[in-house]
Design a protein around this motif. Sequence first.
Motif, mmCIF file in Angstrom:
data_model
loop_
_atom_site.group_PDB
_atom_site.id
_atom_site.type_symbol
_atom_site.label_atom_id
_atom_site.label_comp_id
_atom_site.label_asym_id
_atom_site.label_seq_id
_atom_site.Cartn_x
_atom_site.Cartn_y
_atom_site.Cartn_z
ATOM 1 N N LEU A 227 0.818 -1.205 0.000
ATOM 2 C CA LEU A 227 0.000 0.000 0.000
ATOM 3 C C LEU A 227 0.854 1.259 0.000
ATOM 4 O O LEU A 227 1.947 1.269 0.579
ATOM 5 C CB LEU A 227 -0.904 0.025 1.238
ATOM 6 C CG LEU A 227 -1.995 -1.033 1.344
ATOM 7 C CD1 LEU A 227 -2.671 -0.940 2.709
ATOM 8 C CD2 LEU A 227 -3.026 -0.867 0.225
ATOM 9 N N PRO A 228 0.374 2.328 -0.615
ATOM 10 C CA PRO A 228 1.053 3.621 -0.491
ATOM 11 C C PRO A 228 1.102 4.044 0.970
ATOM 12 O O PRO A 228 0.149 3.826 1.729
ATOM 13 C CB PRO A 228 0.166 4.574 -1.314
ATOM 14 C CG PRO A 228 -0.601 3.685 -2.241
ATOM 15 C CD PRO A 228 -0.807 2.395 -1.501
ATOM 16 N N ALA A 229 2.184 4.632 1.370
ATOM 17 C CA ALA A 229 2.393 4.974 2.780
ATOM 18 C C ALA A 229 1.308 5.885 3.332
ATOM 19 O O ALA A 229 0.947 5.788 4.514
ATOM 20 C CB ALA A 229 3.767 5.623 2.959
ATOM 21 N N GLU A 230 0.763 6.774 2.469
ATOM 22 C CA GLU A 230 -0.201 7.750 2.971
ATOM 23 C C GLU A 230 -1.551 7.145 3.293
ATOM 24 O O GLU A 230 -2.340 7.730 4.050
ATOM 25 C CB GLU A 230 -0.372 8.903 1.977
ATOM 26 C CG GLU A 230 -0.942 8.529 0.629
ATOM 27 C CD GLU A 230 0.113 8.102 -0.382
ATOM 28 O OE1 GLU A 230 -0.206 8.079 -1.590
ATOM 29 O OE2 GLU A 230 1.249 7.796 0.048
ATOM 30 N N VAL A 231 -1.884 5.975 2.735
ATOM 31 C CA VAL A 231 -3.190 5.362 2.997
ATOM 32 C C VAL A 231 -3.091 4.069 3.793
ATOM 33 O O VAL A 231 -4.106 3.552 4.270
ATOM 34 C CB VAL A 231 -3.954 5.092 1.681
ATOM 35 C CG1 VAL A 231 -4.205 6.386 0.934
ATOM 36 C CG2 VAL A 231 -3.214 4.089 0.819
ATOM 37 N N ALA A 232 -1.889 3.545 3.950
ATOM 38 C CA ALA A 232 -1.724 2.249 4.617
ATOM 39 C C ALA A 232 -2.298 2.224 6.031
ATOM 40 O O ALA A 232 -3.037 1.291 6.380
ATOM 41 C CB ALA A 232 -0.257 1.840 4.607
ATOM 42 N N PRO A 233 -1.997 3.199 6.898
ATOM 43 C CA PRO A 233 -2.525 3.122 8.267
ATOM 44 C C PRO A 233 -4.053 3.096 8.320
ATOM 45 O O PRO A 233 -4.640 2.330 9.085
ATOM 46 C CB PRO A 233 -1.966 4.388 8.932
ATOM 47 C CG PRO A 233 -0.744 4.718 8.143
ATOM 48 C CD PRO A 233 -1.084 4.347 6.731
ATOM 49 N N LEU A 234 -4.694 3.927 7.512
ATOM 50 C CA LEU A 234 -6.153 3.977 7.532
ATOM 51 C C LEU A 234 -6.752 2.667 7.045
ATOM 52 O O LEU A 234 -7.641 2.097 7.698
ATOM 53 C CB LEU A 234 -6.659 5.129 6.663
ATOM 54 C CG LEU A 234 -8.172 5.176 6.434
ATOM 55 C CD1 LEU A 234 -8.910 5.340 7.757
ATOM 56 C CD2 LEU A 234 -8.527 6.302 5.468
ATOM 57 N N LEU A 235 -6.277 2.147 5.908
ATOM 58 C CA LEU A 235 -6.850 0.917 5.367
ATOM 59 C C LEU A 235 -6.605 -0.264 6.293
ATOM 60 O O LEU A 235 -7.501 -1.108 6.483
ATOM 61 C CB LEU A 235 -6.278 0.639 3.979
ATOM 62 C CG LEU A 235 -6.776 1.564 2.868
ATOM 63 C CD1 LEU A 235 -6.074 1.247 1.557
ATOM 64 C CD2 LEU A 235 -8.282 1.469 2.701
ATOM 65 N N MET A 236 -5.451 -0.329 6.891
ATOM 66 C CA MET A 236 -5.176 -1.442 7.793
ATOM 67 C C MET A 236 -6.042 -1.346 9.049
ATOM 68 O O MET A 236 -6.481 -2.369 9.585
ATOM 69 C CB MET A 236 -3.693 -1.489 8.147
ATOM 70 C CG MET A 236 -2.799 -1.814 6.950
ATOM 71 S SD MET A 236 -3.363 -3.262 6.006
ATOM 72 C CE MET A 236 -3.207 -4.552 7.242
ATOM 73 N N TYR A 237 -6.297 -0.141 9.514
ATOM 74 C CA TYR A 237 -7.200 0.043 10.650
ATOM 75 C C TYR A 237 -8.607 -0.443 10.299
ATOM 76 O O TYR A 237 -9.243 -1.181 11.066
ATOM 77 C CB TYR A 237 -7.233 1.514 11.055
ATOM 78 C CG TYR A 237 -8.352 1.881 12.002
ATOM 79 C CD1 TYR A 237 -8.309 1.503 13.344
ATOM 80 C CD2 TYR A 237 -9.459 2.604 11.559
ATOM 81 C CE1 TYR A 237 -9.336 1.842 14.212
ATOM 82 C CE2 TYR A 237 -10.486 2.950 12.412
ATOM 83 C CZ TYR A 237 -10.422 2.563 13.748
ATOM 84 O OH TYR A 237 -11.442 2.891 14.597
ATOM 85 N N LEU A 238 -9.087 -0.051 9.114
ATOM 86 C CA LEU A 238 -10.429 -0.450 8.705
ATOM 87 C C LEU A 238 -10.540 -1.952 8.499
ATOM 88 O O LEU A 238 -11.544 -2.573 8.868
ATOM 89 C CB LEU A 238 -10.818 0.293 7.423
ATOM 90 C CG LEU A 238 -10.950 1.814 7.548
ATOM 91 C CD1 LEU A 238 -11.210 2.431 6.188
ATOM 92 C CD2 LEU A 238 -12.041 2.196 8.530
ATOM 93 N N PHE A 239 -9.500 -2.559 7.911
ATOM 94 C CA PHE A 239 -9.559 -3.993 7.624
ATOM 95 C C PHE A 239 -9.314 -4.860 8.860
ATOM 96 O O PHE A 239 -9.952 -5.900 9.022
ATOM 97 C CB PHE A 239 -8.538 -4.357 6.544
ATOM 98 C CG PHE A 239 -8.998 -4.063 5.142
ATOM 99 C CD1 PHE A 239 -10.191 -4.578 4.669
ATOM 100 C CD2 PHE A 239 -8.246 -3.274 4.308
ATOM 101 C CE1 PHE A 239 -10.630 -4.316 3.383
ATOM 102 C CE2 PHE A 239 -8.660 -2.997 3.014
ATOM 103 C CZ PHE A 239 -9.857 -3.514 2.556
#
Length: 278
Positions: A227-239
């Motif tokens: 994942l791109p670094a700027e979206v990785a934390p959010l997507l991993m939190y959601l998933f």
Amino acid sequence: MERLSGVDCNERMTNEILVLGGTGKTGRRVVHRLRDAGVPVRVGSRTAPLPFDWSDRATWAPALHGVRGVYVSYHPDLAVPGAQEDIAAFARQAVAAGVGRLVLLSGRGEEEAAACEAVVRDAGVEWTVLRCSWFNQNFSEDYLRDAVAGGEVALPVADVPEPFVDAEDIADVAVAALTGDGHQGRVYELTGPRLLTFAGAVAEIAAATGRDVRFVRVPAQDYAAGLPAEVAPLLMYLFTTVLDGRNAYTTGDVRAVLGREPRDFAGYAERTAATGVW
């Protein structure tokens, strides 16, 4: 005198509704519905004639001038750091500008989103909260569209059911809350009519398209690495956090507001497949 969903026609001529995220999944649908109903609309986006940018507070006051209600869709998500501060600052500016009604698109099962809801509730104007989680349209509008088209959807999610909700239903409820009476001070949890796992949703898309589209579960660390670094934390939190089963139930709120059942995922898949997007 003509009235539309509780709004006097003379008021419609002078007071616009500002739709933040007005070119996004839910926002553009809200804009279309309001325009079709003859309600003056101001699109809130960075590319609008009167631009609005969450990261540039200098754009907020001009966008709010002369506005009576706001559909508040925060980009990228209420779960990101700084969202609560932005929502609080925006609510203060909105109230100071004379806005009388705020309708907040929120997240189901997100503590950070709940904190933003509290800010809106305490703003001192009429408010409605629309809690939603995974949209049907995530499979066809940007995020997972290419994966579906490529025949494989690989995600770090367990066999947890989700009440996927259609963005069309969200928009219908949002318009009701923005223009009608009886929704003030209400929190609506919007869901589809049934639970589906991601694997089940992908299988229904495959059936609708007549193509081989597979779901593959991948380890969280492998998915995060791509994942791109700027979206990785959010997507991993959601998933990995929000998709722990906390939202694995449906509600009757779409029916309560609209007087009909919510749109089903199978119908969404069939309608979308017919457009050729996959």
